[in-house]
Enzyme design. Structure first.
Site, PDB file in Angstrom:
ATOM      1  N   ASP A   8      51.286  43.262  36.833  1.00 30.58           N
ATOM      2  CA  ASP A   8      50.314  42.314  37.339  1.00 30.58           C
ATOM      3  C   ASP A   8      50.645  42.091  38.822  1.00 30.58           C
ATOM      4  O   ASP A   8      51.751  42.417  39.266  1.00 30.58           O
ATOM      5  CB  ASP A   8      50.445  41.007  36.533  1.00 30.58           C
ATOM      6  CG  ASP A   8      49.665  39.883  37.159  1.00 30.58           C
ATOM      7  OD1 ASP A   8      48.458  40.074  37.398  1.00 30.58           O
ATOM      8  OD2 ASP A   8      50.259  38.816  37.418  1.00 30.58           O
ATOM      9  N   ARG A   9      49.716  41.583  39.599  1.00 31.70           N
ATOM     10  CA  ARG A   9      49.995  41.385  41.021  1.00 31.70           C
ATOM     11  C   ARG A   9      50.336  39.934  41.355  1.00 31.70           C
ATOM     12  O   ARG A   9      51.492  39.610  41.630  1.00 31.70           O
ATOM     13  CB  ARG A   9      48.781  41.863  41.861  1.00 31.70           C
ATOM     14  CG  ARG A   9      49.101  42.022  43.334  1.00 31.70           C
ATOM     15  CD  ARG A   9      47.864  42.261  44.176  1.00 31.70           C
ATOM     16  NE  ARG A   9      47.125  41.017  44.385  1.00 31.70           N
ATOM     17  CZ  ARG A   9      45.957  40.928  45.022  1.00 31.70           C
ATOM     18  NH1 ARG A   9      45.373  42.007  45.501  1.00 31.70           N
ATOM     19  NH2 ARG A   9      45.366  39.754  45.181  1.00 31.70           N
ATOM     20  N   ASP A  10      49.345  39.043  41.271  1.00 36.86           N
ATOM     21  CA  ASP A  10      49.527  37.670  41.758  1.00 36.86           C
ATOM     22  C   ASP A  10      50.433  36.858  40.833  1.00 36.86           C
ATOM     23  O   ASP A  10      50.197  36.793  39.626  1.00 36.86           O
ATOM     24  CB  ASP A  10      48.168  36.992  41.911  1.00 36.86           C
ATOM     25  CG  ASP A  10      47.261  37.770  42.879  1.00 36.86           C
ATOM     26  OD1 ASP A  10      47.775  38.239  43.904  1.00 36.86           O
ATOM     27  OD2 ASP A  10      46.065  37.923  42.583  1.00 36.86           O
ATOM     28  N   GLU A  16      51.783  33.316  44.084  1.00 35.97           N
ATOM     29  CA  GLU A  16      50.421  32.994  43.659  1.00 35.97           C
ATOM     30  C   GLU A  16      49.759  32.083  44.701  1.00 35.97           C
ATOM     31  O   GLU A  16      50.228  30.985  44.961  1.00 35.97           O
ATOM     32  CB  GLU A  16      50.497  32.304  42.288  1.00 35.97           C
ATOM     33  CG  GLU A  16      49.232  31.666  41.779  1.00 35.97           C
ATOM     34  CD  GLU A  16      48.137  32.676  41.426  1.00 35.97           C
ATOM     35  OE1 GLU A  16      48.435  33.684  40.761  1.00 35.97           O
ATOM     36  OE2 GLU A  16      46.980  32.426  41.820  1.00 35.97           O
ATOM     37  N   TYR A  19      43.090  33.301  45.070  1.00 36.60           N
ATOM     38  CA  TYR A  19      42.229  34.358  45.599  1.00 36.60           C
ATOM     39  C   TYR A  19      42.789  35.024  46.856  1.00 36.60           C
ATOM     40  O   TYR A  19      42.139  35.095  47.898  1.00 36.60           O
ATOM     41  CB  TYR A  19      40.808  33.825  45.837  1.00 36.60           C
ATOM     42  CG  TYR A  19      40.220  33.305  44.551  1.00 36.60           C
ATOM     43  CD1 TYR A  19      39.890  34.196  43.535  1.00 36.60           C
ATOM     44  CD2 TYR A  19      40.050  31.943  44.319  1.00 36.60           C
ATOM     45  CE1 TYR A  19      39.389  33.745  42.318  1.00 36.60           C
ATOM     46  CE2 TYR A  19      39.549  31.480  43.106  1.00 36.60           C
ATOM     47  CZ  TYR A  19      39.223  32.382  42.116  1.00 36.60           C
ATOM     48  OH  TYR A  19      38.739  31.943  40.929  1.00 36.60           O
ATOM     49  N   ASN A  51      43.419  41.537  37.779  1.00 32.69           N
ATOM     50  CA  ASN A  51      42.089  40.905  37.701  1.00 32.69           C
ATOM     51  C   ASN A  51      41.772  40.356  39.083  1.00 32.69           C
ATOM     52  O   ASN A  51      42.540  39.550  39.613  1.00 32.69           O
ATOM     53  CB  ASN A  51      42.105  39.717  36.726  1.00 32.69           C
ATOM     54  CG  ASN A  51      42.126  40.130  35.266  1.00 32.69           C
ATOM     55  OD1 ASN A  51      42.052  41.319  34.935  1.00 32.69           O
ATOM     56  ND2 ASN A  51      42.237  39.159  34.375  1.00 32.69           N
ATOM     57  N   CYS A 104      33.259  42.426  30.620  1.00 30.43           N
ATOM     58  CA  CYS A 104      33.614  43.827  30.808  1.00 30.43           C
ATOM     59  C   CYS A 104      34.780  44.224  29.905  1.00 30.43           C
ATOM     60  O   CYS A 104      35.343  43.386  29.204  1.00 30.43           O
ATOM     61  CB  CYS A 104      34.015  44.035  32.267  1.00 30.43           C
ATOM     62  SG  CYS A 104      35.395  42.964  32.727  1.00 30.43           S
ATOM     63  N   CYS A 106      37.417  45.680  31.357  1.00 29.37           N
ATOM     64  CA  CYS A 106      38.556  45.872  32.259  1.00 29.37           C
ATOM     65  C   CYS A 106      39.311  44.587  32.580  1.00 29.37           C
ATOM     66  O   CYS A 106      40.473  44.636  32.982  1.00 29.37           O
ATOM     67  CB  CYS A 106      38.130  46.583  33.544  1.00 29.37           C
ATOM     68  SG  CYS A 106      36.606  46.024  34.313  1.00 29.37           S
TER      69      CYS A 106
END
Ligand SMILES: [Mg+2]
Length: 255
Positions: A8-10, A16, A19, A51, A104, A106
């Site tokens: 995961d990224r954030d 965090e 956005y 996401n 979706c 994804c």
């Protein structure tokens, strides 16, 4: 196939912030570069699965997201912790605007992006085998969808993509993962690291071990977790990497 740690990224790699899309707001968390370097040196590919509903909500563009990921990859590369690819979901089921408003396959906890990453690594033979399982109409659709280049990244930068696999092909790949021993064995040596229970759920749906980090939302998320929601809770990326390497050594002793 090479073993993969999906990330995961954030809240997992970087601090965090709501956005994130500007370079100046990117702060890589402590112990991340070191942990990822350990995994990279042990032969794992590192693949982002993120996401990015900020795209769907109209806060920033796909291009902004891709550029930020490229910048992140370059920063990590300075510490010999190179990412191999990045996959993003731009949708939101209720707050997305126009084409981005979609339930979706994804957006985590769905596992679509993991399957896309797998497809992009798959041998020609396994791809053909999956395509063979489709009807003629589905195969034509798949070939149209899959032909365009992997999208986004400029040459020399991180390979990035959204979900391009049509649903029928995704189901075929899922079937292969459940039945082919080579893919089952590959999955048993892959991992998902994230700071939310949806990251763990997505990883489990795909069939890999899930490690929840205490960074980002992780500490709060851990309190909500039920037994089995994650496989290991780690204080940071370095500890997560050490746990993975220990588990892999134990497995290799056993076999
Ligand atoms: Mg996160």
């Amino acid at each position: 196939m090479e073993k993969v740690v999906f990330l995961d990224r954030d809240g997992t790699i970087n601090e965090e912030v709501n956005y994130l899309h500007k370079r100046e707001d990117l702060r890589i968390l402590p112990a991340v570069t070191e942990g990822l370097r350990l995994l990279s040196e042990a032969g794992f590919l590192l693949i982002l699965i993120t996401n990015q509903a900020g795209i769907g909500r109209g806060y920033y563009s796909v291009r902004d997201c891709i550029e930020l990921n490229d910048f992140l990859a370059a920063e990590l590369q300075k510490g010999s912790a190179g990412l191999s690819a990045g996959y993003y979901c731009p949708h939101h089921p209720t707050h997305g605007i126009g084409e981005w408003k979609r339930a979706c396959l994804c957006r985590k906890p769905e596992a679509g992006l993991f399957y896309q990453a797998e497809w992009d690594m798959l041998s020609e033979k396994l791809r053909e085998d999956c395509l063979f399982g489709l009807s003629e109409r589905e195969r034509e659709e798949a070939e149209r969808e899959l032909l365009p280049d992997k999208g986004g990244g400029e040459s020399g930068s991180l390979l990035q993509s959204g979900l391009r696999l049509p649903e029928a092909l995704l189901s075929e790949l899922k079937k292969r993962n459940e039945t082919l021993s080579e893919l089952r064995s590959w999955l048993s040596h892959c991992y998902m690291i994230g700071d939310k229970l949806i990251d763990m759920e997505a990883g489990h749906r795909f069939g890999v071990c899930g490690i929840l980090l205490s960074t980002g939302y992780g500490a709060e998320e851990e309190k909500k977790a039920k037994p089995g929601d994650y496989d290991y809770f780690s204080k940071d990326m370095k500890e997560a990497a050490e746990w993975i390497l220990k588990r892999e050594r134990r497995d290799s002793l056993r076999s």
